[in-house]
Enzyme design. Structure first.
Site, PDB file in Angstrom:
ATOM      1  CG  LEU A 299      -1.896  -1.141   1.352  1.00  7.20           C
ATOM      2  CD1 LEU A 299      -2.524  -1.143   2.740  1.00  7.20           C
ATOM      3  CD2 LEU A 299      -2.964  -1.007   0.286  1.00  7.20           C
TER       4      LEU A 299
ATOM      5  CG  HIS B  21      12.157 -10.586  -2.096  1.00  2.00           C
ATOM      6  ND1 HIS B  21      11.453 -10.406  -3.256  1.00  2.00           N
ATOM      7  CD2 HIS B  21      13.432 -10.250  -2.385  1.00  2.00           C
ATOM      8  CE1 HIS B  21      12.270  -9.971  -4.207  1.00  2.00           C
ATOM      9  NE2 HIS B  21      13.481  -9.867  -3.711  1.00  2.00           N
TER      10      HIS B  21
ATOM     11  CG  HIS C  32       7.405 -12.117  -5.450  1.00  2.00           C
ATOM     12  ND1 HIS C  32       7.219 -10.764  -5.220  1.00  2.00           N
ATOM     13  CD2 HIS C  32       8.542 -12.443  -4.814  1.00  2.00           C
ATOM     14  CE1 HIS C  32       8.200 -10.317  -4.485  1.00  2.00           C
ATOM     15  NE2 HIS C  32       9.011 -11.297  -4.225  1.00  2.00           N
TER      16      HIS C  32
ATOM     17  CG  ASP D 101       4.623  -8.911  -5.989  1.00  2.00           C
ATOM     18  OD1 ASP D 101       4.714  -8.350  -4.885  1.00  2.00           O
ATOM     19  OD2 ASP D 101       5.604  -9.252  -6.670  1.00  2.00           O
TER      20      ASP D 101
END
Lengths: 313, 429
Positions: free
Chosen positions: B70, B186, B239, B312
Site C-alpha cells: 500500500l 522474498h 512471488h 504483488d
C-alpha cells in the site's frame, strides 16, 4: 537508414546491412572530402546540433562537434555535470527544454543503458546515441568498420577479436552487431568475470586465452579497462590483467602478420595495451579510427537530417 | 455505523465456491452482511430484498490478495488506502494482506491497528497487515513479533527485502513457530541480486543491463527450506518465478515440511521479453524470467506446488518509472488485473476455473488464517461477480486507483468483474 528513413540512431542492433553500408559509403566520401580540406557547409545550415553529454568524453564530443561544424550546423555543447545530474527527471526536464529550443539533432551520451531511447520518446529532435551505459555506441562501431574496410577492402569473411571488458562495453556490443551483420566472424576474449551471460547467442565465439583467441585474426580491438572493475573485485589487479589480457607483442604474434590493432580510446597504456603495440605504425590504426570518427558522424548527421526533412515534408 | 444494507438475492448466477467444490447454477441470499442461504433455488424473497440478476455470470467469494504494497503510510504519492480500495474493488478483491515495508515500517502494534482501521474505514476492504520481521524492515534486529501478532499481524516478512543472514532466518522461523505465524520470504540471494535490473541471460546482455542470475532465487529457497526443517517453522515464499525454486519447494512439500508459496500474474503471463526497448513498467522484483521459467510457473499452478496467486501490487508513480531502466523503481500495479490475467490461464486451458479461483480465494485465506474466501452459510457476504468471457484491454492510465504502472499495458483479457460486494454492500459495479 537511407531507405527506411530512420528517425534516430539509438543502436546498431536491428539495423539491416543496406542501411549500414549506405552510411559507410557516405562516410567514405566524407573521409575523402575531409582529407581534401574542402567542406560542405550548406548541408546543415540553419540546423541546430546539441551535444548533450552526461558523461565526460572530450574525444567523442569533439568529433561530433567537428562533424556538425563541417556540415554547417550550429553546434552547442551542453556539458551536464555527472555528479549532480544523472537522474531521469532531469533527463526529461532537459528533453522539454530542448524541445522548446527547437533542436534538430541531439547527440546524447549517458551512463545508463537505455537513456537515449527514453529521451527519443520525448524530444522532437533526431537522437543520436553517443554511448549509453553498457548498451551501445553505434557511431564507434561504424567508424571501426569503416577503418577496417579501408584497410582490408572488405568486412565479410574477416575474423575480428574484441578483447577485454566485454561485460561493461557498449563498444563491444555495437561492434558485435555491426560486424556480424556485415558477415565478419567475431570473437570475444577476456576473463570470465568480464564476459556477460549468453554472449555466444549474439553470434560470437568466446575465448579466455588471448593466444588462442587471437590465432589467425585479421583485426584486434582492445577495450579500455576501467579501474572500477578492480575495485569491484572482477579482476584482481592491473598487472595481473596485463599479464593475461593486455595486448602485447607476444600475444599479438598469434594473429595474422597484417592484423590491425584498434582501440576506441582513451587508452590505459600498460593495462589493456602495450605502448609498443599501440604506437606501432605498421599495425596500429588507432589514429585513423579517430579520423574516420569525424567522417562517420558527418554521414550520420547528414542522413538523419535528410530523413527529418522527408519526415517533415 | 453505516445502516444495515437490505437483503440481497443473486439470481441467474453460476455459484462457484472452490473450498466446497460447489460449481452449479443457483441463487444466493444475503442478510445482515452474511450469506444466509445458497443453492439451486429459487429462494424465498425476504421483504425489501434487492434482486440482482447475474446474467449467467460467475458468483464467487471476494478475492483474497495475499501480497499488496500500500502507499500508506509514507508513500501516499503512489497510492492511498482509498485509491487502493478503489482498485481492489474493481478487481473483485475484498480482502488483502498489506506488506510492512512502508515508512514507517509496520514494526509496532499501534501501526498494525492503524492499518486495520484504515482498511475498515474504506468500507470495501479488509486489510490484514503483515508485521515487520525486523525493526524498520532493515534486516537487523527482530521486531516485537509477539506483540505484533497479538495486535493482529497475519505473518511476518520484510516485504520486498530478502531476509539475508541465515542466523536471523533461523531465529525468526523458530520464534514465529511459537506464535503460530508464518515467515514470508522474498526469495532472492541478496549479494547476487544487488544492483541487478533484469534476469541474467541473452536479453540482459543485449540491453547492457546489470543482471541477476535466475538461480539467486533457488539458492535462497534451498537455504530457507533447510532452516525450516531445522526449526520446524512455517515458511512461505512470495512471488516465486523460477522452475528451479519450484522444484525445491515441490520436493520440500513431498517431505512434509511446512513450506508454501505464491506467485504473481506477471510470472505466469509474461517473460523477460516484456522489458525489451527498456520498458520500465515491466521492471519487477524478482525480474521477469525466460520462457522456460514462465512455463514452469504455469505447471506449478496446475500441480498444486503453488498455493496461491497474489497480485504483488507495487504502486509506483510516473517519476519512479520514467527513468533509465536500471534506475527505475521495480514493481507493477496488479490489483485490477489479478483476476483477468489469472483467467487467461483458464481460457488457455492450463487451469480449470475452480482451481484458478481457489488460488485467489480459499487458498490464500487459509494461509492468512482469515475468515474469507468462502461461499457458505454464515460466511461474510464478500462476493465477486464476473463475466468470464467478456473481453477488455488493459490500459495504463485508465486503471482504477492511483497506480498506473501495469506491466500488462495493452494486454487483451477475457473476464470482467461486474460487481463486488463487501459484507453485503455493493462496492463496485
Amino acid at each position: 537508414m537511407s531507405g527506411s528513413a530512420r528517425r534516430h540512431l539509438l543502436a546498431i542492433e536491428g539495423m539491416q546491412p543496406p542501411e549500414i553500408l549506405s552510411l559507410l559509403d557516405l562516410a567514405e566520401n566524407y573521409a575523402l572530402l575531409n582529407r581534401s580540406g574542402k567542406t560542405q557547409r550548406d548541408l546543415l545550415r540553419g540546423r541546430t546540433l546539441i551535444n548533450l553529454f552526461f558523461e565526460d568524453s572530450t574525444r567523442t564530443r569533439t568529433s561530433f562537434e567537428l562533424a556538425g561544424k563541417r556540415l554547417g550546423a550550429d553546434v552547442i555543447n551542453m556539458a551536464v555535470a555527472t555528479s549532480s545530474v544523472n537522474k531521469g527527471e532531469t533527463l526529461l526536464d532537459t528533453a522539454a527544454t530542448l524541445n522548446a529550443m527547437h533542436c534538430d539533432l541531439l547527440v546524447v551520451r549517458h551512463g545508463q543503458s537505455g537513456a537515449p531511447s527514453l529521451l527519443a520518446r520525448k524530444v522532437d529532435a533526431a537522437v543520436i546515441n553517443a554511448g549509453d551505459g553498457t548498451h551501445e555506441h553505434p557511431t564507434q562501431a561504424l567508424l571501426d568498420a569503416l577503418t577496417i574496410r579501408r584497410r582490408k577492402g572488405r568486412i565479410a569473411g574477416l575474423t575480428v577479436a574484441i578483447c577485454g571488458d566485454i561485460a561493461h562495453s557498449r563498444v563491444a556490443r555495437s561492434n558485435i552487431h555491426l560486424l556480424g551483420a556485415l558477415g565478419a566472424r567475431v570473437r570475444v576474449i577476456g576473463p570470465p568475470t568480464l564476459i556477460p551471460a549468453e554472449i555466444g547467442r549474439l553470434g560470437v565465439e568466446v575465448f579466455h586465452d588471448m593466444s588462442a583467441g587471437l590465432a589467425g585474426v585479421d583485426a584486434v580491438m582492445a577495450l579500455r579497462l576501467q579501474t572500477e572493475r578492480m575495485v569491484r573485485g572482477l579482476v584482481p589487479s592491473a598487472r595481473e590483467y596485463f599479464r593475461f589480457w593486455g595486448l602485447d607483442a607476444d600475444k599479438l604474434a598469434a594473429a595474422r602478420p597484417d592484423a590491425l590493432v584498434m582501440h576506441p580510446g582513451p587508452m590505459n597504456r600498460g593495462v589493456e595495451i602495450d605502448s609498443a603495440i599501440a604506437d606501432d605504425p605498421a599495425r596500429s590504426v588507432i589514429k585513423e579510427q579517430v579520423e574516420m570518427g569525424v567522417a562517420v558522424r558527418m554521414a550520420v548527421l547528414d542522413t538523419l537530417a535528410r530523413a527529418a526533412r522527408r519526415h517533415a515534408a | 455505523m453505516l445502516p444495515e444494507p437490505p437483503p440481497l438475492v443473486f439470481t441467474g448466477v453460476r455459484l462457484l465456491d472452490p473450498a466446497s467444490g460447489l460449481d452449479a447454477p443457483g441463487e444466493l441470499l444475503v442478510r445482515a452482511g452474511r450469506i444466509a442461504d445458497l443453492g439451486p433455488g429459487p429462494h424465498a424473497r425476504p421483504d425489501g430484498a434487492v434482486v440482482i440478476d447475474g446474467a449467467g455470470g460467475v458468483l464467487c467469494p471476494g478475492l483474497v490478495d495475499m501480497r499488496v504494497a500500500l502507499g500508506e503510510p509514507g508513500f501516499e504519492y503512489r497510492e492511498t488506502l482509498e485509491s487502493a480500495a478503489e482498485a481492489a474493488a474493481a478487481g473483485g478483491i475484498t480482502t488483502l494482506a498489506a506488506l510492512p515495508d512502508s515508512r514507517p515500517a509496520i514494526d509496532d502494534p499501534a501501526l498494525v491497528h492503524f492499518l486495520r482501521m484504515r482498511g475498515e474505514a474504506t468500507g470495501s476492504l479488509t486489510v490484514l497487515p503483515y508485521g515487520a520481521l525486523t525493526r524498520g524492515c532493515r534486516g537487523e534486529e527482530m521486531a516485537e513479533l509477539g506483540l505484533l501478532r497479538e495486535a493482529g499481524a497475519v505473518a511476518f516478512t520484510d516485504g520486498a527485502r530478502a531476509i539475508g543472514p541465515a542466523r536471523l532466518m533461523q531465529r525468526a522461523l523458530a520464534y514465529a513457530r511459537a506464535l503460530g505465524a508464518r515467515i514470508v520470504q522474498h526469495p532472492e540471494e541478496p549479494s547476487l541480486a544487488e544492483g541487478g535490473a533484469a534476469t541474467s541471460g541473452e536479453l540482459a546482455t543485449r540491453l547492457g543491463l546489470p543482471a541477476i542470475p535466475a538461480c539467486a532465487e533457488a539458492m535462497q529457497v534451498a537455504r530457507d527450506i533447510r532452516l525450516a526443517e531445522l526449526t520446524g517453522g512455517a515458511l512461505h515464499f512470495a512471488h516465486v518465478s523460477t522452475g528451479e525454486a519450484l522444484d525445491l519447494i515441490r520436493a520440500a512439500k513431498a517431505r512434509g515440511l511446512a513450506v508454501t508459496c505464491d506467485t504473481a500474474p506477471p510470472y505466469f503471463d509474461l517473460n523477460e521479453t516484456a522489458i525489451g526497448d527498456f520498458r520500465t513498467y515491466a521492471k519487477l522484483s524478482p525480474p521477469l524470467r525466460g520462457e522456460a521459467d514462465r512455463l514452469a510457473v504455469v505447471a506449478a499452478l496446475a500441480d498444486g506446488t503453488i498455493d496461491a496467486i497474489a497480485s504483488d501490487h507495487q504502486p509506483r508513480d510516473a517519476d519512479d518509472k520514467r527513468l533509465p531502466f536500471a534506475q527505475a523503481a521495480p514493481g507493477g500495479a496488479g490489483l485490477a488485473t489479478l483476476l483477468g490475467v489469472t483467467l487467461a490461464q483458464v481460457h488457455g486451458g492450463a487451469l480449470d476455473l475452480a482451481r484458478a479461483l481457489s488460488l485467489l480465494t480459499a487458498a490464500p485465506a487459509a494461509l492468512l488464517g482469515a475468515e474469507a474466501g468462502r461461499l457458505a452459510r454464515g460466511a461474510p457476504a464478500d462476493l465477486c461477480l464476473f463475466a468470464p468471457d467478456r473481453a477488455w484491454r488493459v490500459a495504463a492510465g485508465a486503471l482504477p486507483g492511483k497506480a498506473q504502472n501495469t506491466p500488462f499495458d495493452g494486454r487483451p483479457l477475457e473476464g470482467v468483474v461486474t460487481g463486488t460486494w463487501k459484507a453485503g454492500r455493493r462496492v463496485f459495479g
